[in-house]
Design a protein around this motif. Structure first.
Motif, short mmCIF file in Angstrom:
data_model
loop_
_atom_site.label_atom_id
_atom_site.label_comp_id
_atom_site.label_asym_id
_atom_site.label_seq_id
_atom_site.Cartn_x
_atom_site.Cartn_y
_atom_site.Cartn_z
N GLN A 86 0.83 -1.20 0.00
CA GLN A 86 0.00 0.00 0.00
C GLN A 86 0.88 1.26 0.00
OE1 GLN A 86 -2.54 -0.52 3.40
NE2 GLN A 86 -4.03 -1.74 2.25
N ALA A 87 0.42 2.27 -0.71
CA ALA A 87 1.23 3.48 -0.89
C ALA A 87 1.63 4.09 0.45
CB ALA A 87 0.46 4.48 -1.73
N LYS A 88 0.71 4.08 1.42
CA LYS A 88 1.02 4.68 2.72
C LYS A 88 2.19 3.97 3.38
CE LYS A 88 -1.08 5.91 7.16
NZ LYS A 88 -2.34 5.88 7.97
N ARG A 89 2.20 2.63 3.33
CA ARG A 89 3.30 1.88 3.94
C ARG A 89 4.59 2.07 3.15
NH1 ARG A 89 6.35 -2.47 3.57
NH2 ARG A 89 7.04 -3.47 5.51
N ILE A 90 4.49 2.07 1.82
CA ILE A 90 5.69 2.23 0.99
C ILE A 90 6.33 3.60 1.25
CG2 ILE A 90 6.51 2.47 -1.38
CD1 ILE A 90 6.02 -0.43 -0.44
N ARG A 230 8.25 -20.52 -0.38
CA ARG A 230 9.36 -20.44 -1.33
C ARG A 230 8.90 -19.86 -2.65
NH1 ARG A 230 10.66 -25.83 -4.03
NH2 ARG A 230 8.80 -25.09 -5.14
N ASP A 231 7.78 -20.38 -3.17
CA ASP A 231 7.28 -19.89 -4.46
C ASP A 231 6.99 -18.39 -4.40
OD1 ASP A 231 7.47 -22.49 -5.33
OD2 ASP A 231 5.31 -22.86 -5.36
N GLU A 232 6.34 -17.96 -3.30
CA GLU A 232 6.00 -16.55 -3.18
C GLU A 232 7.24 -15.67 -3.05
OE1 GLU A 232 3.37 -15.10 -3.68
OE2 GLU A 232 1.69 -16.41 -3.27
N LEU A 233 8.17 -16.09 -2.20
CA LEU A 233 9.34 -15.26 -1.97
C LEU A 233 10.28 -15.25 -3.17
CD1 LEU A 233 10.13 -16.04 1.77
CD2 LEU A 233 9.26 -13.90 0.82
N VAL A 234 10.46 -16.39 -3.81
CA VAL A 234 11.32 -16.43 -5.00
C VAL A 234 10.74 -15.53 -6.09
CG1 VAL A 234 12.09 -17.90 -6.91
CG2 VAL A 234 12.36 -18.68 -4.55
N THR A 235 9.42 -15.62 -6.28
CA THR A 235 8.78 -14.77 -7.29
C THR A 235 8.90 -13.29 -6.92
OG1 THR A 235 7.19 -16.49 -7.89
CG2 THR A 235 6.59 -14.23 -8.42
N LEU A 236 8.63 -12.98 -5.65
CA LEU A 236 8.70 -11.59 -5.21
C LEU A 236 10.11 -11.02 -5.37
CD1 LEU A 236 7.50 -9.14 -3.59
CD2 LEU A 236 8.36 -10.28 -1.54
N CYS A 375 1.10 -4.42 -11.84
CA CYS A 375 2.19 -4.77 -10.92
C CYS A 375 1.94 -4.23 -9.52
CB CYS A 375 3.51 -4.23 -11.45
SG CYS A 375 4.90 -4.50 -10.32
N VAL A 376 1.92 -5.12 -8.54
CA VAL A 376 1.64 -4.72 -7.17
C VAL A 376 2.76 -3.87 -6.57
CG1 VAL A 376 2.67 -6.77 -6.11
CG2 VAL A 376 0.78 -5.63 -4.96
N GLY A 377 3.97 -3.98 -7.14
CA GLY A 377 5.11 -3.26 -6.60
C GLY A 377 5.47 -1.99 -7.33
N ASN A 378 4.53 -1.42 -8.10
CA ASN A 378 4.87 -0.26 -8.93
C ASN A 378 5.31 0.95 -8.09
OD1 ASN A 378 1.94 -0.05 -8.22
ND2 ASN A 378 2.10 1.87 -9.35
N ASN A 379 4.64 1.20 -6.95
CA ASN A 379 5.00 2.37 -6.13
C ASN A 379 6.42 2.25 -5.58
OD1 ASN A 379 2.55 3.82 -6.37
ND2 ASN A 379 1.59 2.55 -4.81
N LEU A 380 6.75 1.08 -5.05
CA LEU A 380 8.10 0.88 -4.52
C LEU A 380 9.13 0.96 -5.63
CD1 LEU A 380 10.06 0.19 -2.26
CD2 LEU A 380 9.55 -2.24 -2.64
N GLY A 381 8.84 0.36 -6.79
CA GLY A 381 9.78 0.39 -7.91
C GLY A 381 10.08 1.80 -8.38
#
Length: 428
Positions: A86-90, A230-236, A375-381
């Protein structure tokens, strides 16, 4: 396609226009290259277009993480991950990103007068460090082989994509042996992250590891829970660090080739980042730096192709596609479409000024995808790329070694082939 995927896509767009049917061995690919086509497939009717050729085959390497899963599993994973992004947390991670940017700048400064450094490798180390601090609440620097492990995973995923899973995984091919070792190593990383969080719990929802532990705590089989983590973290980690590392690598390469852009970038960085801790207002003042990043992602979108599989027959822009059709939306060619971009091959950050952006088709620019799978990580990126680029440009000038020309390598991301050797100089 095996030898030069980008060239094939570019030639198809130039020769056949916005829609083409391409035979590829036993398959037929349906290539679409207009904003309206992208909107239909990604946003208007996404339920009919699941992840397609390549990403399905990459599942053998990546497992069922957020990138490759579908249906209820994907929805559950998205619900688990969404709060961390979430943008607030990022925005609260601003200082952590700024700290990592300063540490990178200090490491680069140590190379002044000491020959070239592989900037792509340094960007990979940086982005893994940022993800560790901002999403996992963990220090990933102790896992020295992680960058190489992700390289092996990505190579295997691309091999599975291009061979359509036709090569048995048990064959002792060199890249498959490296992949197996990398998977074992990454499984150990996941197990250690899980054990450490269980020993040192945080508020549930505060980081990805905590949320995954909470999401899998009812799973009676510990091996299944670890596999899911593992699947989630490797992908993330793979998607999160590789996309931003690729964008920053291309940015430093392109800036070196355009002195006027480098000058303007440096002047803005000095003005905005002149002194004191970085604030959110400072970051929003980096308007030219943001446009540079946007233009880099136009020319070299980190996710260069979006393959989909039609579940039922459909019509895309007046063209019928049958059920089971492999549909390709290619941001690389869409972002260079002469019908939507003036001088599409030029590096021109000012094309993203509000006045010049007015009237541009919404789906002519999709560096983070579109629709429900945006992409869920667009704000952080974007935050990370902007802060890092400005911090380095404030103090340093990176110059490609004599005679070097970067070549794009279309893997899961559009990275620079073979690394990026550059020399480091004081800014000015």
């Amino acid at each position: 396609m095996a030898r030069n995927r980008l060239e094939v896509m570019t030639q198809v767009a130039a020769r056949f226009g916005d829609a083409a049917r391409l035979p590829l061995g036993p398959k037929t690919l349906y290539f679409f290259n207009s904003p309206e086509h992208a909107k239909h497939v990604l946003a208007d009717n996404p339920a009919n277009f699941h992840k397609g050729i390549g990403l399905v085959h990459a599942r053998k390497a990546l497992g069922d993480g957020l990138l490759t899963s579908e249906g209820e599993l994907w929805k559950s994973q998205r619900r688990t991950m969404q709060p961390v992004f979430q943008a607030k947390r990022i925005n609260l991670q601003l200082n952590a990103v700024a700290d990592e940017a300063e540490l990178l700048t200090a490491r680069l400064r140590g190379h002044i007068g000491h020959g070239s450094v592989d900037v792509r490798k340094m960007m990979t180390e940086l982005t893994l460090g940022v993800l560790g601090r901002t999403l996992l609440a963990a220090d990933l620097s102790e896992f020295a082989s992680m960058g190489d492990d992700f390289e092996a995973v990505q190579n295997q995923a691309m091999f599975e994509m291009m061979s359509l899973n036709a090569v048995p995984g048990w064959l002792p091919l060199p890249h498959q042996l490296r992949f197996r070792q990398a998977r074992r190593s990454l499984e150990q990383v996941v197990a250690r992250l899980r054990a450490d969080r269980l020993d040192h719990p945080r508020a549930v929802g505060d980081d990805v590891v905590s949320r995954l532990i909470e999401a899998t705590k009812e799973e009676p089989d510990r091996a299944v829970a670890l596999t899911r983590m593992r699947d989630e973290l490797v992908t993330l980690l793979l998607a999160g660090h590789e996309t931003t590392a690729s964008t920053l690598s291309w940015a430093f390469y392109l800036i070196d080739r355009h002195p006027e852009i480098r000058r303007r970038l440096h002047e803005e960085a000095v003005s905005v980042l002149g002194g004191g801790p970085l604030s959110l207002a400072d970051m929003h003042s980096l308007t030219y730096t943001t446009r540079v990043i946007e233009e880099v992602m136009r020319l070299y979108p980190p996710v260069w192709i979006l393959p989909r599989l039609a579940q039922e027959a459909d019509e895309i822009g007046g063209y019928r596609v049958p059920a089971g059709a492999d549909v390709l939306i290619c941001p690389y060619t869409l972002h260079r479409h002469p019908g939507h971009w003036d001088r599409p091959d030029d590096f021109d950050p000012d094309r993203f000024e509000p006045g010049r952006s007015a009237g541009r088709a919404r789906y002519a620019y999709i560096p983070f995808g579109a629709g429900p799978r945006f992409c869920v990580g667009n704000n952080l990126g974007m935050m990370e790329a902007t802060i890092v680029l400005a911090t380095v440009a404030r103090d340093l000038r990176l110059t490609a070694v004599s005679g070097y020309r970067a070549q794009p390598e279309p893997m899961l991301t559009l990275r620079i082939r073979g690394g990026l050797p550059m020399t480091v100089h004081p800014a000015g």
